[in-house]
Scaffold this motif. Sequence first.
Motif, PDB file in Angstrom:
ATOM      1  N   THR A 126       0.978  -1.112  -0.088  1.00 51.55           N
ATOM      2  CA  THR A 126      -0.064   0.056   0.088  1.00 51.55           C
ATOM      3  C   THR A 126       0.770   1.304   0.021  1.00 51.55           C
ATOM      4  N   ALA A 127       0.262   2.376  -0.114  1.00 52.78           N
ATOM      5  CA  ALA A 127       1.156   3.708  -0.076  1.00 52.78           C
ATOM      6  C   ALA A 127       2.019   3.829   1.141  1.00 52.78           C
ATOM      7  N   GLU A 171      -6.701   1.359   3.979  1.00 50.55           N
ATOM      8  CA  GLU A 171      -5.481   1.651   2.896  1.00 50.55           C
ATOM      9  C   GLU A 171      -5.252   0.666   2.125  1.00 50.55           C
ATOM     10  N   THR A 204      -8.211   1.174  -0.572  1.00 50.51           N
ATOM     11  CA  THR A 204      -8.542   2.649  -1.264  1.00 50.51           C
ATOM     12  C   THR A 204      -7.189   3.428  -1.459  1.00 50.51           C
ATOM     13  N   ARG A 205      -5.959   2.735  -0.861  1.00 52.22           N
ATOM     14  CA  ARG A 205      -4.833   3.584  -1.129  1.00 52.22           C
ATOM     15  C   ARG A 205      -3.555   2.521  -1.422  1.00 52.22           C
TER      16      ARG A 205
END
Length: 425
Positions: free
Chosen positions: A56-57, A118, A121-122
């Motif tokens: 993830t980010a 996360e 969505t990220r």
Amino acid sequence: MTNNGFQHGNAAGMRIHVLPTKAFKTFAISLYAGVPLDESTVTSTALAPFVLRRGTATYPETTQFRERLEELYGAGFGFDIYKRGDYQIVQFRMDTINDSFVQSKESLLGESFAFLGEVLTRPLLENGSFRASYVATERETVRKKLEAIVNDKIRYAAERCIEEMCRQEPYRLHPLGQRADLDGITPENLYESYTAWLNGAILDLYVVGDTTPEEVEKLVIRHFGRAHKQSESYTSNFKPVTVQEVRTVEEKLDVNQGKLNMGLRTSITYKDDRYASALMYNGILGGYPHSKLFVNVREKESLAYYASSRYDGHKGIGTIQSGIETQNYGKAVDIIRKQLDELKAGNISDLELSQTKAMIRNLLSEIQDSAFELISFDFNRQLSGKDRSAQELLAEVDGIGAEEVKAAADTFQLDTIYFLTGKGE
């Protein structure tokens, strides 16, 4: 509103279902994302969660992703992809220990929501799309899973029977997609389809544990708070199929043992008031070791290595699976059809009724012992629009006699006979 103890609401474009309970030492979190099965998107929708679980980010490397779960006292994270009726469903799961059992500075429920929010969505992006190396690796993961089905001839025959029976319907598609589509998936077009999937999916978020709907709604808004359109409900476009004639399909592959599968159509689905009768029908036909198929095809006649049946209440389909010596094909078809006729004739013993009820009772009472089983049972309600608790279903099953099973049997029509046989036959 409440049902089965679940309290239902909406936040951040999701439907939220919370069961406040102190019965479990963990929080069970499940997020279902459902979209209609569609040939053009089925493979990219299946591939997306494999890529999402890589990084993830905030946790771009897979090792950091896993270490974060360890920091949450070994929280469990996983996902499943399956079909229910004509929908492809991705289910993300998290299992986190309840804060009161550990010395944690932060709320573990809150941290789990932050993590799941996360993941969904990220995701990790490079140059505006998914990391190329993750997409390449996970394409191979999905390819291997699809190849494993071909190598497992029991699963392969079951899938092929459905494919042949539902060849004009989205239900023919495997929820993991199609191998032929994998090579055309790039980091760019996968990211595009992931965005479309996330914005178009029906989202249901479940939490079982020592919490409240108010707390969950706040966490959803904080960690999933994006401009997502309000989730619609699942719609069933179920139309009973009338079988004109039974279709027989034979396929030759390098197999030692023949696989004889049959597909049946019924007008009874999960939302139907006759659903309990259909469950009993399947149980007596081939759902359990005391069933007609097991006793007559496998034990008395020694015709099959295995013989069983399944019923999919979201699609109105029954299937029969058996493994036979190829030279016994004709005999096996006759004796399986005889079991179908016995049920239509109402030839059902008191023992068959009571044993089947006992098996269904065990399954329904086991639901109470597992948070994820409770979630999955309530999700059937969201899918079907039918409000029916496990206790109500149990009471319905208990009230069923031979007449009701016979009436259900009349709705099950043989549609397709699929036979996988050896090349040298």
